[in-house]
Design a protein around this motif. Structure first.
Motif, PDB file in Angstrom:
ATOM      1  N   LEU A   1      19.034 -15.592 -43.046  1.00 49.44           N
ATOM      2  CA  LEU A   1      18.290 -16.509 -42.361  1.00 49.44           C
ATOM      3  C   LEU A   1      18.388 -17.939 -43.725  1.00 49.44           C
ATOM      4  N   ILE A   2      18.233 -17.592 -44.801  1.00 51.96           N
ATOM      5  CA  ILE A   2      18.332 -18.745 -46.002  1.00 51.96           C
ATOM      6  C   ILE A   2      19.990 -19.224 -45.807  1.00 51.96           C
ATOM      7  N   THR A   3      20.766 -18.128 -45.632  1.00 50.12           N
ATOM      8  CA  THR A   3      22.274 -18.522 -45.565  1.00 50.12           C
ATOM      9  C   THR A   3      22.526 -19.329 -44.309  1.00 50.12           C
ATOM     10  N   TRP A   4      21.886 -18.870 -43.158  1.00 55.00           N
ATOM     11  CA  TRP A   4      22.208 -19.970 -41.829  1.00 55.00           C
ATOM     12  C   TRP A   4      21.607 -21.199 -42.076  1.00 55.00           C
ATOM     13  N   VAL A   5      20.547 -21.299 -42.585  1.00 58.54           N
ATOM     14  CA  VAL A   5      19.647 -22.613 -42.920  1.00 58.54           C
ATOM     15  C   VAL A   5      20.423 -23.400 -43.763  1.00 58.54           C
TER      16      VAL A   5
ATOM     17  N   TRP B   1      22.076 -26.798 -42.577  1.00 59.26           N
ATOM     18  CA  TRP B   1      21.873 -27.853 -43.252  1.00 59.26           C
ATOM     19  C   TRP B   1      22.852 -28.704 -43.895  1.00 59.26           C
ATOM     20  N   VAL B   2      23.875 -28.053 -44.466  1.00 53.11           N
ATOM     21  CA  VAL B   2      25.228 -28.695 -44.870  1.00 53.11           C
ATOM     22  C   VAL B   2      25.890 -29.523 -43.699  1.00 53.11           C
ATOM     23  N   ASN B   3      25.937 -28.685 -42.500  1.00 52.07           N
ATOM     24  CA  ASN B   3      26.781 -29.252 -41.393  1.00 52.07           C
ATOM     25  C   ASN B   3      25.956 -30.338 -40.925  1.00 52.07           C
ATOM     26  N   VAL B   4      24.513 -30.524 -40.868  1.00 45.66           N
ATOM     27  CA  VAL B   4      23.731 -31.663 -40.238  1.00 45.66           C
ATOM     28  C   VAL B   4      23.972 -32.754 -41.167  1.00 45.66           C
ATOM     29  N   ARG B   5      23.972 -32.401 -42.612  1.00 45.40           N
ATOM     30  CA  ARG B   5      23.863 -33.705 -43.566  1.00 45.40           C
ATOM     31  C   ARG B   5      25.289 -34.319 -43.558  1.00 45.40           C
ATOM     32  N   GLN B   6      26.663 -33.605 -43.145  1.00 48.86           N
ATOM     33  CA  GLN B   6      27.699 -34.189 -43.287  1.00 48.86           C
ATOM     34  C   GLN B   6      28.076 -34.804 -41.849  1.00 48.86           C
TER      35      GLN B   6
END
Length: 499
Positions: free
Chosen positions: A13-17, A21-26
């Motif tokens: 779950l932590i890895t997915w989040v 987040w990295v995808n959203v941020r970029q």
């Protein structure tokens, strides 16, 4: 074994989040769009409850010298439009891509979610078509007795107040606009202008108050609509919708036995709309009818009251503007047989219109126009946004652009005199929006504001109080989403006639 399995689930779950987040941020970086780094939870909304959204929009416009800016509504990418050319495309030319608003009040709030402001197609198109008939010139002209009565009461309210320097402009004018919009929307007589008290005024005062819970309601409705149904948030407080329902039922029953074919006011149009729907097999519920009356009141009383407050305050600090306006109004009043300011005549006066427009330029109540892309949309040769992306046309940013409006912090109605207004770049002045989803109540609101200002100026000279903040020092409300005063504003009303 269970502990190991639980640990694996948590790690996954932590890895997915993290990767999500990295995808959203970029998101905007990958598309080469200017942006500020997003907050890991709030995205770009860290300003909420700290500054008015209009202030933030101006800052975003001035910070980026680009036609658009990427932002995040929590984790959802959105786009601010700073270009008048792209604004025209979104609001008018490519309207079919942007028929719907992003904001939504959800199914758990029928009165808040079914009104013309928040609803989307196909209901929006049906409502807009039916409600347009109430804002014709002949219908608006028929509002003359109401406008005359309430502006007379406004002048009397000030005259009867012993210490005129203690009158809160925001509350004075929202008393006045509550009466006008409530009477037009619900067909009832109210007395807030004279007394400051009325059952309907109690309801509108509740609109003006924001605690933490109501703030969460509005943040969700405007920026995270998916939460609305989950937490059963609402656009209007339940006490307000209950009161609207009671008033509507009483008044509609009275009118049912005395119906004319000609619709006289907004309520008549709503009742006729329901009647025609039933005859055509189109179910129009009481919720839909009440929702339109409620949003007409809500959309008019606070915005018009705010504009009257800011205009009065600016006129007090700009005596040359005030006297020029007084001379224009006095000449028209002297030409009138009974001294009455006619709706049509007042709408034709260049300077009072310039004063109103300049106030709306500086203090547009909602200076950002939200839409959501129905399909993938090519913004320009460099950017295509995916379907579902919210867009915000930054009207207030453009209206404070020094290249378009020199010295934008100065209150200068001359910008909008006919000989100057024609030089203003199209789609850089959008206080009522534009295109099919522009404000349907624009002309009614303008009438209320013009007549309020005109009757004040003809009866009182507005004088600033010693030590009062100058107009550009006034604080804006930080808790709500509309641009309204965040502090009590006062001026001295000096009678132009002997009391």
């Amino acid at each position: 074994m269970i502990a190991i399995f639980s640990s694996v689930i948590v790690v996954c779950l932590i890895t997915w989040v993290y990767f999500r987040w990295v995808n959203v941020r970029q998101f905007w970086k990958r598309r080469g769009v200017s942006h500020l780094p997003p907050h890991p939870i709030l995205g770009s909304l860290t300003f909420l409850q700290r500054k008015n959204p209009a202030t933030w929009m101006i800052e975003m416009y001035q910070k980026f010298n680009t036609p658009y800016v990427g932002i995040w509504l929590f984790w959802r990418p959105a786009l601010i439009i700073n270009s008048p050319e792209i604004a025209k495309n979104v609001l008018v030319k490519d309207f079919e891509f942007f028929r719907d608003r992003f904001l939504s009040s959800g199914s758990s709030d029928p009165v808040g979610g079914l009104n013309l402001f928040t609803t989307n197609d196909p209901l929006w198109s049906s409502l807009r078509r039916r409600l347009t008939s109430v804002f014709t010139s002949s219908k608006l002209k028929a509002m003359q007795p109401l406008i005359d009565t309430k502006t007379f009461e406004l002048v009397e309210r000030i005259r009867s107040t012993e210490n005129k320097t203690k009158i809160s402009l925001r509350y004075l004018f929202t008393d006045f606009t509550t009466d006008i919009f409530a009477t037009a929307a619900f067909g009832i007589k109210t007395n807030a202008t004279l007394t400051g008290e009325d059952p309907m005024r109690t309801v509108t005062k509740a609109f003006m108050e924001f605690d933490m819970y109501r703030g969460l309601n509005w943040i969700s409705i405007f920026f995270f609509p998916k939460l609305v149904d989950i937490f059963r948030f609402s656009f209007f407080p339940k006490s307000s919708t209950d009161y609207f329902t009671r008033v509507f039922n009483i008044v509609s029953q009275k009118r049912a036995s005395n119906r004319n074919t000609e619709s006289k006011d907004f309520l008549d149009v709503l009742l006729k709309m329901k009647e025609e729907g039933a005859n055509n097999g189109e179910a129009i519920s009481d919720h839909i009818i009440i929702a339109q009356a409620a949003i007409f009141l809500f959309g008019g009383f606070e915005t018009s009251g705010s504009i009257l407050s800011f205009a009065t305050y600016e006129l007090a600090f700009n005596q040359d503007v005030q006297e020029k306006l007084y001379n224009e109004l006095k000449e028209v009043q002297m030409q009138s047989k009974d001294g009455r300011l006619e709706i049509i005549k007042l709408s034709e006066l260049p300077y009072i219109n310039a004063v109103t427009k300049e106030t709306l330029r500086k203090y547009v109540p909602m200076g950002w126009l939200d839409r959501v892309a129905a399909l993938d949309y090519k913004v320009d040769d460099n950017l295509t946004i995916p379907a579902g992306t919210p867009i915000y046309v930054n009207a207030i940013g453009m209206q404070h652009d020094s290249k378009i409006y020199p010295d934008p912090d100065t209150f200068n109605p001359d910008r909008f005199l006919p000989e100057n207004e024609k030089n203003i770049k199209p789609y850089t002045y959008l206080p009522f929006g534009d295109g099919p989803r522009s404000c349907i109540g624009k002309r009614f609101g303008q009438i209320s504001v013009r007549h309020g200002i005109a009757n004040l100026i003809l009866n009182y000279k507005l004088v600033p109080l010693p030590g009062a903040p100058k107009p550009n020092e006034v604080e804006f409300d930080k808790r709500g989403l509309f641009l309204v005063p965040g502090q009590h504003l006062h001026v001295n009303f000096v009678s132009r006639n002997q009391d």
